[in-house]
Each structure stands twice: as structure tokens, then as C-alpha cells.
Design a protein around this motif. Structure first.
Motif, short mmCIF file in Angstrom:
data_model
loop_
_atom_site.label_atom_id
_atom_site.label_comp_id
_atom_site.label_asym_id
_atom_site.label_seq_id
_atom_site.Cartn_x
_atom_site.Cartn_y
_atom_site.Cartn_z
N ALA A 169 0.82 -1.20 0.00
CA ALA A 169 0.00 0.00 0.00
C ALA A 169 0.86 1.26 0.00
O ALA A 169 0.52 2.27 -0.65
N ARG A 172 2.07 1.83 -3.51
CA ARG A 172 0.98 2.36 -4.33
C ARG A 172 0.75 3.84 -4.02
O ARG A 172 0.48 4.65 -4.93
N TRP A 181 -4.21 5.27 -0.19
CA TRP A 181 -3.33 4.11 -0.07
C TRP A 181 -2.44 4.22 1.16
O TRP A 181 -2.15 3.22 1.82
#
Length: 616
Positions: A169, A172, A181
Motif C-alpha cells: 500500500a 501504491r 493508499w
């Protein structure tokens, strides 16, 4: 050297040849995940209850929602395990759905391992491409300590899965400066805290630095997003701490591992800063050790994690150098910061902490090692025409072969040929890598295969041996023979350090005795220590009170409380003698209870174990 440091495209090449090869990626990924599942699932039941301490808590959670929420050791909720219970929530729900068995307890851990490999592949692929992702996933799957813990029921499996999810995450979030994210990353870290407390927070400096350095938004937005992510960490970790801390103590089980019935003390003391300083009230004498820069390469730790650790450090340095003059938002450098920072911070803490540390803790390093090896090897291979890149790649292979040889020297009776095979093949592949750019394409690929085999043969063999070995008790270890402490023993045991840290297999006569009229009592029995209590509870399927918690040093219950339970006919039997543990700190209530029982009740020997009927 200047040419080497010149930035290259952040994404892998998208030439026509690369596009034509894409259909091969999905079968390769599927093969990796299937092979990982087989490695982690085949003969999984051979470990029995694995860590009976957590299996008994999963059993309790399968019977009582209160026990599931608090992580109680028994379904009548005398005391909790000495961890926050996120991992027990998974196991307890599995037990509720599928019934109590070693498979219902252990399969969730294996599936977490497969999911961790898949997530690591996804995280590395976004920066390094499919080849880097597959290599990283394969390295994680073939790390011995990963095979150990993804086939075991300690909280480490869930923590690692959540931390890999958080890293994914974070990467991202870095791509587009996405606060959503980043918040998801914070939530994942927060729930990892609920699996194994402060250890989960060791990745936060790396994640925060990567976003601060590389997110393609203004500095002000980056700082604001990081504050939001920090809030997400605190909320996702803190809600449970707040609920338990505010819950009336009379309405919940005692918080195991604390001396004041406080989950804050557990989180920041015994399982927190005490692990670093060695000031762990209630721990057993001799459990602490002094740290060293070489601890991770020592005899206890090396077999589980050290195989590619030097190569990973080398890859981290190479990735930073390769991207030195790249734009601020370079994703390769951001990824290197995420994984390299994770490795360095966690590795340094493990190396120098003075409190309790066990070899299996090093599973927390495995994803970072695997990611750095995957990213570094792929990037250096693509730039092998540069002599410096080829030299670094060659050095990594040679260093890995030498490391494997030194580790295998410590196993003279296990596959003695393997150390020579790895060393000779590794040195030969390292030499060929120096000229790989001058070889025909097919020959160059052959060199790459040789390098992979030389690099992974040692850890792969050790991993397969680890998976083929049954592991049980409190302190498992990787390798071809179970060297962990605390495995199952026949009989019931009489107390002392052996019985408190080991599990036993009670005889049928003792099991029948514990089951006798058990429904008439809140606890069918009580005994000093969580591991003996777990053994009896799992065998007889009746609630057993763990007096004093895991180490027998928690003031739960006090002597007065225990006497009240006995007076109210809430406990049927007391099992064992509660021999002194020789703890350096903590409560003496468990010992006082054992002495009071011995003075006021008559012992009967059942299957070699002393049993006191507290109702006579």
C-alpha cells in the motif's frame, strides 16, 4: 561509473519481445503460489498442536466469544495470552467453523504464507517487473524461517502478512501521492500491532521516509498525508487497547504478561521497550542476552535468515547508487527505501536488543531480504553490460555461496555434499557473470540459471528440511532437526522450568480424571503456567486455569482469589507441584498457591502426575 548511476526507465522494458512474454507470467505466478502452498501445507498436521499455548487459546476462542475477543487461555476466561489477540481471532474463528484440530489451527498460517508471497510479488512487480517479482516471491517462500513460521501458530505469520500488505500500500501511495493508499498502509500496520505489538512499528520509519522522499506531491501535502497515515495507525491499533484498558477489570480476564492487569503495561513494557532494554518484569532468569552486530549471522539465527542477508544489504546499496541521480520521485529508489529501511531498522533492533529474543523472530526480515534480492538482481542483470553492475551482481552470487557454505558447515551430518556443490557452483557462476554480456543470449540465460541454482540451493534444501520436520513447543527453530525448546513430552510433569516451557501429553487416566464431573465446575483444573494448562485443556477439552500465566509470574489469581474460587467449588483439581521457576522478578502468587494446595489437600498420583482434589 557515471554511466551506471545514470537513471534508467523506472518501469521494465515494454518491447515487443517483453509483451510477447507476458502470457508466461500468470502460469509462472500460479506455479509459484501452488508450490508455496504445497510446501507449507503438506504434512502440516505432523506438528500436532505446534505451540499448544496458542492452540489452547484458539480452542477457548472457538467456545467463548469473550475468550475470542480478549485472547483468553481458557474458555472460562481466567487470564489472557501475553499478546494482543489478532492472530487468535483468525485461529479461533477457524476453530469455530471447522472444529478443533491441528489443521484448523495451522492451515490459516499456511494460507497467510501463500498470501504473503503473492503480495510481495505484486509489490516488487510494480517497480521491477514480473521477473523481479517472481524472484522475490520465490526467495520469501524458500526462506527457512518463513517455512517454519507459516507452518506454525505463533502470531508472526499474521504480522508478516499485514506488514507486506502495508509495504504494498505504501508503494501504491508513492506512485501518485495517494493519501488513501497511505491510510490503508497505516491501518495494516495498526492491525499488525494487534498481532505482535511494538515489533510491527519497526517498519514505520522506512515507510514514512519513502513517501516523504518520493511522493509526487508538494512537501506540505506529503507531511499532511503522513499525519493522516499516523492517525490511521493509532486508531487501528489503539481502539482495542482503549477498549480493554477501559473495560472494568472485574468483567474481563486478567491481562497475561502484565503485573498490574494492564494492556498498556503489556504493550509498552514486557512486549515493548522491555524487549530492547532487557527490563522485563516477570520474565525468566537467563532469558535475556546481550546484543551484537553479528547476532543474525550467529549459530542460532543464521540457519533461518542469513543465507541471502549479505546479498540483500549489497543489493540495497546497489539500488541506491543506481538511482542516485534519478528524479526525486523515482519509484525504484522509493522501493529500495521501503525494503532497505525495513531491513536495516528491524535488523539493527534484533541485533542489539537486550531482552528476550528467539531465532524465529527473524521472519520479520524475510520479506525485506526477498524484495531487495529480487529488485537488485533484476536491475543489475539488465545493466550487466556495465562492468560495475556485472561486478556487483557477481559479488552478490559469490557472497551468497560463501554464506551458504559457512552455514552448512554447522550441519556436518545433513547433506554433507551440499555445501561443496553450492560453493563451487556459486563461485563458477559468479565468474561467468562477469562476462555474461559477451555471451550468446542462450548462454547468458544459462549463466543466470546457474547463478539462481547456486544462490537458492542452500536455503531451498534447508527450507524443505524445515518443512519436513515436526515442530512443537514455545521456541521452534529452522533446520533439518527440531532444535527448538518446549516440545511435547510424555506424561504430565511435576513443575519447574522444564514443565513451564514445555508441553506434555497427559495419559488417558489423567484425561479421564480431568473430565470427571467437569461440567459442574468453572474450571476442571488449575495448574501453574500456561503451557502445562494448555496440554491438559487440549487433551481433555475442559477449561484449565493457567495460574500465573505463561511464566507463572503474573499475580493472577492471587492466593486470596484462588482460595475464594476453591471455597465456592469453582475449581475441581490442582495438577502438578508448581516447582519454583527461579524467576528474577514478578509475582510469587503462583508458588504460594501451589504451596497452600500441598499443605491443605492430599495428592494422588495419576499417570505419574500429582493431582489434588480441591473439593475433598
Amino acid at each position: 561509473m557515471t554511466a551506471l548511476a545514470h537513471p534508467v526507465p523506472e518501469s521494465p522494458p515494454t518491447s515487443r519481445g517483453a509483451r510477447l512474454r507476458r502470457p508466461r507470467v500468470r502460469p509462472a505466478l500460479a506455479g509459484l503460489l501452488v508450490a508455496t502452498a504445497l510446501l507449507y501445507l503438506v504434512r502440516l498436521g505432523s506438528s500436532g498442536w505446534a505451540n499448544a499455548f496458542y492452540s489452547a487459546a484458539a480452542q477457548a476462542g472457538g467456545e467463548s466469544w469473550e475468550a475470542l475477543f480478549f485472547g483468553s487461555s481458557d474458555p472460562s476466561n481466567a487470564i489472557t495470552v501475553d499478546k494482543t489477540p489478532a492472530a487468535l481471532w483468525v485461529m479461533g474463528l477457524s476453530v469455530r467453523i471447522f472444529g478443533l484440530s491441528s489443521w484448523s489451527v495451522l492451515v490459516p498460517q499456511a494460507l497467510m504464507g501463500v498470501a504473503s508471497v503473492a503480495l510481495l510479488y505484486a509489490a516488487v512487480r510494480r517497480v521491477g517487473g514480473p521477473a523481479a517479482g517472481l524472484l522475490a516471491g520465490g526467495v520469501l517462500a524458500l526462506t527457512p524461517v518463513a517455512a517454519l513460521m507459516f507452518r506454525f501458530n505463533n502470531p508472526d505469520a499474521l504480522m508478516v502478512l499485514l506488514l507486506v500488505a502495508a509495504a504494498y500500500a505504501t508503494l501504491r501511495a508513492v506512485e501518485r501521492g495517494s493519501p488513501k493508499w497511505l491510510v490503508l498502509a497505516g491501518v495494516a500496520v495498526g492491525f499488525a500491532f494487534l498481532a505482535k505489538m511494538l515489533q510491527a512499528f519497526l517498519v514505520l520509519p522506512a515507510f514514512g521516509l519513502a513517501y516523504l522522499a518520493a511522493a509526487p506531491v508538494s512537501l506540505g501535502k506529503r507531511l499532511l498525508h503522513l499525519l493522516g497515515a499516523l492517525a490511521a495507525v493509532l486508531v487501528s491499533a489503539g481502539w482495542y487497547i482503549a477498549v480493554v484498558e477501559l473495560w472494568p477489570a472485574s468483567g474481563r480476564p486478567y491481562i497475561g504478561g502484565s503485573q498490574t492487569n494492564s494492556i498498556l503495561e503489556l504493550a509498552f513494557g514486557y512486549n515493548g521497550f522491555g524487549r530492547i532494554t532487557g527490563n522485563e518484569v516477570g520474565s525468566l532468569g537467563g532469558a535475556q542476552s546481550s546484543g551484537s552486530w553479528a547476532r543474525l549471522l550467529g549459530s542460532e539465527m543464521a540457519g533461518g535468515i542469513a543465507w541471502l542477508l549479505p546479498a540483500a544489504v549489497l543489493a540495497f546499496g546497489a539500488l541506491l547508487w543506481l538511482t542516485w541521480s534519478a528524479p526525486r520521485t523515482d519509484r525504484t529508489r522509493a522501493s529500495a527505501i521501503v525494503w532497505g529501511g525495513w531491513l536495516l531498522v528491524t535488523g539493527l533492533v534484533f541485533s542489539y536488543m537486550s531482552g528476550i529474543i528467539h531465532p524465529y523472530y527473524t521472519i520479520a526480515l524475510a520479506p525485506a531480504v526477498a524484495a531487495l534480492v529480487g529488485l537488485g538482481a533484476d536491475r543489475l542483470w539488465r545493466q550487466r553490460a556495465n562492468p560495475v553492475a556485472a561486478g556487483i551482481l557477481s559479488s552478490g552470487v559469490a557472497l551468497s555461496a560463501l554464506t551458504a557454505y559457512l552455514i552448512l558447515l554447522r550441519e556436518p551430518d545433513w547433506q554433507p555434499w551440499l555445501k561443496y556443490f553450492v560453493l563451487l557452483l556459486g563461485l563458477g557462476a559468479a565468474a561467468l557473470l562477469l562476462v555474461a554480456d559477451r555471451l550468446p543470449r542462450a548462454a547468458a540465460r544459462g549463466v543466470a540459471v546457474l547463478a539462481l541454482v547456486a544462490t537458492l540451493a542452500g536455503p531451498a534444501g534447508y527450507t524443505v528440511a524445515t518443512a519436513a520436520t515436526a515442530h512443537s513447543g514455545a521456541i521452534p527453530s529452522a533446520g533439518p532437526a527440531a532444535r527448538g525448546f518446549g516440545g511435547g513430552m510424555p506424561g504430565g510433569g511435576r513443575g519447574g522450568i522444564g514443565s513451564l516451557l514445555t508441553t506434555s501429553t497427559p495419559g488417558q487416566a489423567l484425561v479421564s480424571r480431568l473430565r470427571q464431573d467437569s461440567g459442574a465446575y468453572k474450571w476442571a483444573a488449575a495448574t501453574v503456567g500456561s503451557n502445562p494448562a494448555a496440554s491438559y485443556q487440549l487433551a481433555a477439552d475442559v477449561p484449565v486455569m493457567a495460574v500465573g500465566g505463561f511464566n507463572g509470574t503474573d499475580p493472577a489469581p492471587t492466593l486470596a482469589q484462588f482460595q475464594e474460587y476453591v471455597a465456592n467449588k469453582q475449581i475441581h483439581y490442582f495438577v502438578g507441584t508448581g516447582s519454583s521457576m527461579g524467576a528474577t522478578s514478578g509475582s510469587d502468587d503462583a508458588q504460594e498457591i501451589a504451596e497452600w494446595v500441598a499443605q491443605h489437600f492430599t495428592a494422588t498420583t495419576v499417570d505419574g502426575t500429582q493431582v489434588y482434589d480441591l473439593t475433598s
